[in-house]
Design a protein around this motif. Structure first.
Motif, mmCIF file in Angstrom:
data_model
loop_
_atom_site.group_PDB
_atom_site.id
_atom_site.type_symbol
_atom_site.label_atom_id
_atom_site.label_comp_id
_atom_site.label_asym_id
_atom_site.label_seq_id
_atom_site.Cartn_x
_atom_site.Cartn_y
_atom_site.Cartn_z
ATOM 1 N N SER A 22 44.523 55.035 35.640
ATOM 2 C CA SER A 22 45.176 55.224 36.925
ATOM 3 C C SER A 22 44.167 55.622 37.985
ATOM 4 O O SER A 22 43.208 56.324 37.703
ATOM 5 N N VAL A 23 44.398 55.143 39.188
ATOM 6 C CA VAL A 23 43.573 55.493 40.339
ATOM 7 C C VAL A 23 44.517 55.939 41.430
ATOM 8 O O VAL A 23 45.406 55.195 41.828
ATOM 9 N N SER A 24 44.361 57.177 41.922
ATOM 10 C CA SER A 24 45.250 57.640 42.975
ATOM 11 C C SER A 24 44.617 57.398 44.336
ATOM 12 O O SER A 24 43.404 57.307 44.462
ATOM 13 N N GLY A 25 45.442 57.264 45.347
ATOM 14 C CA GLY A 25 44.975 57.083 46.704
ATOM 15 C C GLY A 25 45.049 55.644 47.176
ATOM 16 O O GLY A 25 44.892 55.373 48.354
ATOM 17 N N MET A 26 45.278 54.712 46.254
ATOM 18 C CA MET A 26 45.425 53.324 46.671
ATOM 19 C C MET A 26 46.860 53.108 47.140
ATOM 20 O O MET A 26 47.799 53.478 46.450
ATOM 21 N N SER A 27 47.009 52.500 48.319
ATOM 22 C CA SER A 27 48.357 52.287 48.832
ATOM 23 C C SER A 27 48.587 50.881 49.376
ATOM 24 O O SER A 27 49.666 50.599 49.876
ATOM 25 N N CYS A 28 47.577 50.005 49.293
ATOM 26 C CA CYS A 28 47.740 48.676 49.870
ATOM 27 C C CYS A 28 46.761 47.685 49.238
ATOM 28 O O CYS A 28 45.905 48.057 48.435
ATOM 29 N N ASP A 29 46.880 46.428 49.649
ATOM 30 C CA ASP A 29 45.988 45.385 49.146
ATOM 31 C C ASP A 29 44.544 45.653 49.546
ATOM 32 O O ASP A 29 43.620 45.346 48.798
ATOM 33 N N GLY A 30 44.323 46.234 50.723
ATOM 34 C CA GLY A 30 42.968 46.576 51.158
ATOM 35 C C GLY A 30 42.332 47.600 50.226
ATOM 36 O O GLY A 30 41.146 47.512 49.921
ATOM 37 N N CYS A 31 43.118 48.565 49.775
ATOM 38 C CA CYS A 31 42.627 49.564 48.819
ATOM 39 C C CYS A 31 42.215 48.880 47.524
ATOM 40 O O CYS A 31 41.184 49.219 46.938
ATOM 41 N N GLU A 32 43.021 47.938 47.069
ATOM 42 C CA GLU A 32 42.692 47.204 45.855
ATOM 43 C C GLU A 32 41.335 46.516 46.004
ATOM 44 O O GLU A 32 40.488 46.601 45.115
ATOM 45 N N ARG A 33 41.119 45.841 47.138
ATOM 46 C CA ARG A 33 39.851 45.148 47.369
ATOM 47 C C ARG A 33 38.690 46.133 47.403
ATOM 48 O O ARG A 33 37.599 45.833 46.892
ATOM 49 N N ASN A 34 38.879 47.314 48.005
ATOM 50 C CA ASN A 34 37.809 48.321 48.055
ATOM 51 C C ASN A 34 37.415 48.778 46.654
ATOM 52 O O ASN A 34 36.230 48.883 46.335
ATOM 53 N N VAL A 35 38.400 49.063 45.816
ATOM 54 C CA VAL A 35 38.122 49.510 44.453
ATOM 55 C C VAL A 35 37.487 48.376 43.652
ATOM 56 O O VAL A 35 36.496 48.582 42.947
ATOM 57 N N GLU A 36 38.031 47.178 43.769
ATOM 58 C CA GLU A 36 37.461 46.037 43.050
ATOM 59 C C GLU A 36 36.011 45.809 43.450
ATOM 60 O O GLU A 36 35.156 45.564 42.601
ATOM 61 N N ALA A 71 43.998 50.274 37.562
ATOM 62 C CA ALA A 71 42.788 49.473 37.771
ATOM 63 C C ALA A 71 42.296 49.023 36.415
ATOM 64 O O ALA A 71 42.378 49.756 35.451
ATOM 65 N N GLY A 72 41.785 47.820 36.354
ATOM 66 C CA GLY A 72 41.269 47.308 35.091
ATOM 67 C C GLY A 72 39.772 47.555 34.987
ATOM 68 O O GLY A 72 39.116 47.851 35.959
ATOM 69 N N GLU A 73 39.245 47.437 33.794
ATOM 70 C CA GLU A 73 37.818 47.630 33.592
ATOM 71 C C GLU A 73 37.334 46.648 32.552
ATOM 72 O O GLU A 73 38.092 46.176 31.730
ATOM 73 N N ASP A 74 36.060 46.327 32.588
ATOM 74 C CA ASP A 74 35.506 45.360 31.649
ATOM 75 C C ASP A 74 34.100 45.768 31.255
ATOM 76 O O ASP A 74 33.185 45.672 32.055
ATOM 77 N N ASP A 75 33.914 46.259 30.046
ATOM 78 C CA ASP A 75 32.605 46.525 29.470
ATOM 79 C C ASP A 75 31.720 47.435 30.320
ATOM 80 O O ASP A 75 30.559 47.119 30.597
ATOM 81 N N VAL A 76 32.233 48.569 30.756
ATOM 82 C CA VAL A 76 31.479 49.546 31.534
ATOM 83 C C VAL A 76 31.926 50.930 31.076
ATOM 84 O O VAL A 76 33.054 51.097 30.626
ATOM 85 N N THR A 77 31.035 51.931 31.184
ATOM 86 C CA THR A 77 31.445 53.265 30.735
ATOM 87 C C THR A 77 32.490 53.838 31.675
ATOM 88 O O THR A 77 32.520 53.532 32.868
ATOM 89 N N GLU A 78 33.318 54.665 31.125
ATOM 90 C CA GLU A 78 34.369 55.284 31.912
ATOM 91 C C GLU A 78 33.776 56.164 33.015
ATOM 92 O O GLU A 78 34.296 56.185 34.136
ATOM 93 N N ASP A 79 32.684 56.884 32.732
ATOM 94 C CA ASP A 79 32.048 57.726 33.746
ATOM 95 C C ASP A 79 31.546 56.892 34.923
ATOM 96 O O ASP A 79 31.710 57.279 36.086
#
Length: 61
Positions: A2-16, A36-44
């Protein structure tokens, strides 16, 4: 994850964008209504990139 603070499609693009820049990441899908999804990267590393994009990851420092 989970990622908090995202509220729109623009937020999604920023995190991606922030997470895609991490070494070893080939694909990211963020959903401001879900997780948010992740692929082969450390959680930290993932948490740090999300925080640097201006969002919080609940339960992390």
């Amino acid at each position: 994850m989970s990622v908090s603070g995202m509220s729109c499609d623009g937020c999604e693009r920023n995190v991606e964008s922030a997470v895609t820049n991490l070494e070893g990441v080939s694909r990211v899908e963020a959903d401001h209504e879900g997780d948010a999804g992740e692929d082969d990267v450390t959680e930290d590393d993932l948490h740090a990139a999300i925080r640097e994009a201006g969002y919080e990851v609940p339960g992390t420092a």
